[in-house]
Design a protein around this motif. Structure first.
Motif, PDB file in Angstrom:
ATOM      1  N   HIS A 109       0.822  -1.204   0.000  1.00  0.00           N
ATOM      2  CA  HIS A 109       0.000   0.000   0.000  1.00  0.00           C
ATOM      3  C   HIS A 109       0.861   1.260   0.000  1.00  0.00           C
ATOM      4  N   ILE A 155      -4.596   2.818   1.387  1.00  0.00           N
ATOM      5  CA  ILE A 155      -3.795   3.553   0.403  1.00  0.00           C
ATOM      6  C   ILE A 155      -4.091   5.045   0.505  1.00  0.00           C
ATOM      7  N   ALA A 221       0.682  -6.530   0.224  1.00  0.00           N
ATOM      8  CA  ALA A 221      -0.625  -5.987   0.588  1.00  0.00           C
ATOM      9  C   ALA A 221      -1.320  -6.833   1.644  1.00  0.00           C
TER      10      ALA A 221
END
Length: 469
Positions: A109, A155, A221
């Motif tokens: 991210h 994010i 992630a």
């Protein structure tokens, strides 16, 4: 704010991952369902070990295609319904005024936040050159309204606080974002995504867990989704622990992966704390609106066995209120809101939260500079729950239905295979007060079960993945 640029950031699975124009993840996902899993089943969508925040070299690279438009899932982790009506959900901004940011959802991210910074800067410059033609009487230069679904919110917040996005941001809207992580990520990375395996080497579910774990361990992630709240329960102990508690390590969960997760969250917290000291009255320069749900049974912890070795995870996954994926206690953006009072509670599951029905009124209000309603959910909810999120073909599986006086509200229940229109009825039998249960079987594929009631009108739908034996 109506003249601001609207940027939509999808969550995990929300972007089609392609190579040479072909949707590689879709191909691998179908293979995972319809054939007995092997070490090579997900090889095309794998990443090299230890990638961290770097871009993968060419042989691991995949192109970010368009937004996902049909349902998809990673068994035992999360689902995404896709975004076929996303423009309507965003309040129908002008085509030139909206940006759909697609990206490789396997990657860190932090890395994707840097990519988002580059894209937003370019798009805001473009829109600033054109805004006069559409909003000649605007009060100021356009800013950015960032709308983030699920892990896209991780994010978005990193971009704002760590990548200088706060300089032009007007608002952040998060939809079912796991602000403090997911218990399912710990189960997946420990090799227990699909419960009921009966121990190592015990049949097709165990093989599936091994394949999923080996693949996910190299995806930055997924590591960054690990829970940072007290999500570990030890049989015989009253106090929950964190995955970082070295006295009760989660079996199979690498310590380095835990450190990566903690580092990801700590970098964000450190940046936020630094800005808090310089922000006027400690207030963010942009507004934050968080949509969440507490209407659906949601895994909120993992349970370790009480034997001295802690060699296995219990098949029982403690449930609490949430959106079916993100527990309520993880949905709160306490770094921005402080407590639950500003939360926008909806009656939608995580996978549906970026739909027009869930989001449109909120975005229209945000773009007008009006406060969205604080209570969006109804009082007569209905919830489906699968004790096992994935099953093996040829074996019966249970589905539970929760709600008040459902039989007196004209209950209708159906199941169908994803991508097909033919529906078949499902018969639920009473299984306790406000609880109903059905035993089902299905062929390999992604299946949906839906329940609908009247007075007032409510519905819920939930997916289950059926794997080939």
């Amino acid at each position: 704010m109506e003249h601001d640029l609207v940027v939509f950031v999808p969550g995990f699975l929300g972007t089609r991952l392609c190579r040479d124009g072909q949707d590689v993840w879709a191909r691998c996902s179908e293979s995972l369902i319809h054939s007995p899993p092997t070490a090579g089943t997900l090889a095309e969508v794998a990443l090299p070990p230890g990638l961290g925040d770097a871009l993968p070299e060419d042989r691991f690279h995949m192109d970010a295609g368009g937004l996902l438009t049909s349902p998809d899932s990673v068994p035992g982790l999360m689902s995404c319904m896709g975004y076929p009506d996303i423009r309507a959900a965003l309040g129908d901004p002008l085509t030139a005024q909206s940006v759909f940011f697609t990206y490789d959802w396997r990657l860190s991210h932090r890395l994707v936040a840097r990519q988002l910074r580059t894209r937003v800067a370019r798009e805001l410059d473009r829109w600033s050159e054109r805004v006069d033609a559409h909003y000649p009487d605007r009060p100021d230069d356009p800013g950015v309204i960032l709308v983030c679904h699920s892990t896209g919110g991780l994010i978005g917040r990193h971009y704002l606080e760590c990548e200088d996005g706060r300089r032009t941001a007007r608002a952040l809207v998060t939809l079912g974002t796991p602000q403090k992580g997911l218990a399912q990520a710990a189960r997946l990375l420990a090799g227990h995504a699909i419960p009921g395996t009966g121990g190592p080497g015990a049949g097709p579910r165990a093989r599936l867990n091994e394949v999923l774990r080996d693949w996910a361990l190299d995806l930055p992630a997924v590591a960054e989704m690990l829970p940072v709240y007290a999500a570990v329960r030890v049989e015989g102990k009253s106090r929950p622990r964190t995955v970082a508690d070295h006295r009760y390590p989660v079996p199979g969960l690498p310590a380095a992966t835990v450190r990566d997760a903690l580092g990801f969250h700590e970098k964000f917290r450190s940046a936020r704390d630094g800005h808090r000291r310089t922000d006027r009255d400690g207030r963010l320069p942009y507004t934050v609106h968080c949509l969440g749900s507490g209407d659906y049974p949601t895994p909120e912890a993992i349970t370790l066995s009480s034997d001295g070795a802690y060699a296995t995870l219990s098949d029982d996954s403690p449930l609490g209120p949430g959106d079916g994926t993100v527990p309520r206690l993880s949905a709160l953006a306490d770094w921005a809101l402080g407590d639950e009072s500003p939360m926008l509670w909806t009656g939608f599951r995580n996978a549906d939260m970026a739909s027009s029905a869930a989001l449109r009124d909120v975005l229209i209000a945000v773009r007008r500079g009006s406060p969205p309603g604080s209570m969006l959910a109804g009082d007569e909810g209905i919830a489906l729950h699968f004790p096992a999120p994935a099953v093996v073909a040829g074996q019966p599986f249970a589905v539970e239905l929760l709600g008040h006086n459902l039989q007196g509200r004209n209950l209708r229940t159906f199941m169908w295979r994803s991508g097909r229109t033919a529906r078949q009825p499902v018969v639920f039998e009473e299984h306790g007060t406000d609880r109903y249960r059905a035993e089902l079987e299905a062929t390999p594929g992604r299946w949906w079960v839906e329940a609908v009631v009247d007075s007032p009108k409510r519905f819920d739908r939930k997916d289950v993945t059926v794997f080939a034996a």
